[in-house]
Design a protein around this motif. Structure first.
Motif, short mmCIF file in Angstrom:
data_model
loop_
_atom_site.label_atom_id
_atom_site.label_comp_id
_atom_site.label_asym_id
_atom_site.label_seq_id
_atom_site.Cartn_x
_atom_site.Cartn_y
_atom_site.Cartn_z
N GLY A 67 0.81 -1.26 0.15
CA GLY A 67 0.05 0.00 0.21
C GLY A 67 0.92 1.15 -0.03
O GLY A 67 0.37 2.35 0.18
N GLY A 68 2.23 1.12 -0.15
CA GLY A 68 3.13 2.12 -0.03
C GLY A 68 3.64 2.66 -1.48
O GLY A 68 3.40 2.03 -2.58
N ARG A 69 4.10 4.03 -1.57
CA ARG A 69 5.03 4.29 -2.69
C ARG A 69 5.98 5.21 -2.27
O ARG A 69 5.89 5.74 -1.28
CB ARG A 69 3.66 5.16 -3.49
CG ARG A 69 3.22 6.46 -3.06
CD ARG A 69 2.17 7.12 -3.73
NE ARG A 69 1.73 8.43 -3.17
CZ ARG A 69 2.40 9.48 -3.80
NH1 ARG A 69 3.15 9.59 -4.76
NH2 ARG A 69 1.99 10.80 -3.17
N GLY A 89 4.88 -1.47 -9.41
CA GLY A 89 4.91 -1.04 -10.50
C GLY A 89 4.94 0.67 -10.64
O GLY A 89 5.33 1.25 -9.60
N TYR A 90 4.91 1.39 -11.83
CA TYR A 90 4.70 2.85 -11.52
C TYR A 90 3.27 3.19 -12.37
O TYR A 90 2.93 2.63 -13.08
CB TYR A 90 5.86 3.14 -12.73
CG TYR A 90 7.33 3.15 -12.29
CD1 TYR A 90 7.65 3.78 -11.12
CD2 TYR A 90 8.08 2.00 -12.98
CE1 TYR A 90 9.04 3.38 -10.81
CE2 TYR A 90 9.22 2.01 -12.43
CZ TYR A 90 9.81 2.74 -11.56
OH TYR A 90 11.06 2.41 -10.95
N TYR A 91 2.86 4.21 -11.60
CA TYR A 91 1.53 4.76 -12.06
C TYR A 91 1.35 5.03 -13.47
O TYR A 91 0.39 4.90 -13.91
CB TYR A 91 1.14 5.75 -11.10
CG TYR A 91 0.87 5.40 -9.72
CD1 TYR A 91 -0.16 4.49 -9.54
CD2 TYR A 91 1.44 6.27 -8.77
CE1 TYR A 91 -0.49 4.06 -8.22
CE2 TYR A 91 1.16 6.00 -7.54
CZ TYR A 91 0.42 4.89 -6.91
OH TYR A 91 -0.14 4.76 -5.80
N LEU A 113 6.61 5.03 -8.24
CA LEU A 113 6.66 3.72 -7.90
C LEU A 113 5.63 3.46 -6.71
O LEU A 113 5.82 4.23 -5.79
CB LEU A 113 8.30 3.34 -7.32
CG LEU A 113 8.31 1.75 -7.07
CD1 LEU A 113 9.86 1.48 -7.50
CD2 LEU A 113 8.04 1.38 -5.65
N TYR A 114 4.91 2.20 -6.87
CA TYR A 114 4.29 2.01 -6.00
C TYR A 114 4.02 0.48 -5.69
O TYR A 114 4.58 -0.30 -6.59
CB TYR A 114 2.63 2.64 -6.07
CG TYR A 114 2.13 1.74 -7.47
CD1 TYR A 114 1.15 0.58 -7.16
CD2 TYR A 114 2.27 1.76 -8.56
CE1 TYR A 114 0.60 -0.05 -8.17
CE2 TYR A 114 1.46 1.42 -9.66
CZ TYR A 114 0.71 0.24 -9.58
OH TYR A 114 0.28 -0.55 -10.45
N SER A 115 3.55 -0.07 -4.72
CA SER A 115 3.02 -1.49 -4.33
C SER A 115 1.94 -1.64 -3.58
O SER A 115 1.58 -1.04 -2.83
CB SER A 115 4.36 -2.24 -3.67
OG SER A 115 3.97 -3.47 -3.44
N ASP A 116 0.81 -2.25 -4.46
CA ASP A 116 -0.24 -2.64 -3.86
C ASP A 116 -0.47 -3.91 -3.14
O ASP A 116 -1.32 -4.48 -2.55
CB ASP A 116 -1.46 -2.74 -5.10
CG ASP A 116 -1.86 -1.19 -5.43
OD1 ASP A 116 -1.38 -0.29 -4.60
OD2 ASP A 116 -2.31 -0.95 -6.19
N ASP A 117 0.75 -4.73 -3.54
CA ASP A 117 0.94 -6.11 -2.93
C ASP A 117 0.78 -5.97 -1.43
O ASP A 117 1.57 -5.04 -0.74
CB ASP A 117 2.20 -6.57 -3.30
CG ASP A 117 2.42 -8.15 -2.93
OD1 ASP A 117 2.37 -8.35 -1.90
OD2 ASP A 117 2.88 -9.05 -3.76
#
Length: 170
Positions: A67-69, A89-91, A113-117
């Motif tokens: 949930g961070g970026r 990924g990247y938005y 850069l973000y991670s929804d994992d």
């Protein structure tokens, strides 16, 4: 596992005396608790591995919690990465990097850069040249170059009574 040690005789280098006097054979930097995770903003941390001031390069593992970026940033050099854990990924792009995937970024690329994992992500990055970071309103915040990464690592170690690993300085 029995690994046989093989020593190969190579022809002498024309500059062997200089290499013997000033050269390094390489280094070993542990990935365990002797090498700390240094906080990088609210949702991330960096485990530093090498700094080369001659070429303005650094190597590290970036960990972004689920949930961070990290902020939008623009590259002035080539960056390569291999995803170790989780996904990210990247938005600005339509792909998601997963363990074993390779990503490269070229000078001039700008992205967030973000991670929804839910478990976050970890990726090994090789950074060449400076990276400019911007806030959510596209205002310049700071430049991360090899000197910034060195300061990030050494200040954290000094503040926490940790030994600075000299092998990181190539």
């Amino acid at each position: 596992m029995n690994v046989e040690k093989k020593i190969t005789q190579l022809p002498p280098e024309p500059h062997q005396a200089m290499i013997d006097r000033y050269g390094r054979e390489g280094g070993y930097i542990p990935g365990d608790d002797r090498n700390p995770w240094v906080p990088f903003g609210e949702f991330a941390a960096i485990k530093h591995f090498s700094f080369d001031v001659r070429t303005n390069t650094a190597a590290n593992i970036l960990w972004v919690k689920g949930g961070g970026r990290i902020g939008t940033h623009k590259h002035h050099g080539v960056v390569s990465a291999i995803t170790l854990e989780g996904s990210w990924g990247y938005y600005e792009y339509d792909w998601i990097s997963k363990p074993g995937d390779f990503v490269y970024e070229l000078p001039g690329a700008a992205h967030t850069l973000y991670s929804d994992d839910p478990n976050g992500m970890k990726a090994m990055f090789w950074l060449n040249g400076p990276i400019d970071f911007y806030d959510d309103n596209a205002n310049f915040e700071f430049t991360a170059d090899v000197f910034w990464f060195i300061e990030h690592y050494t200040k954290y170690c000094e503040a926490n009574g940790l030994e600075i690993d000299q092998n990181m300085f190539v």
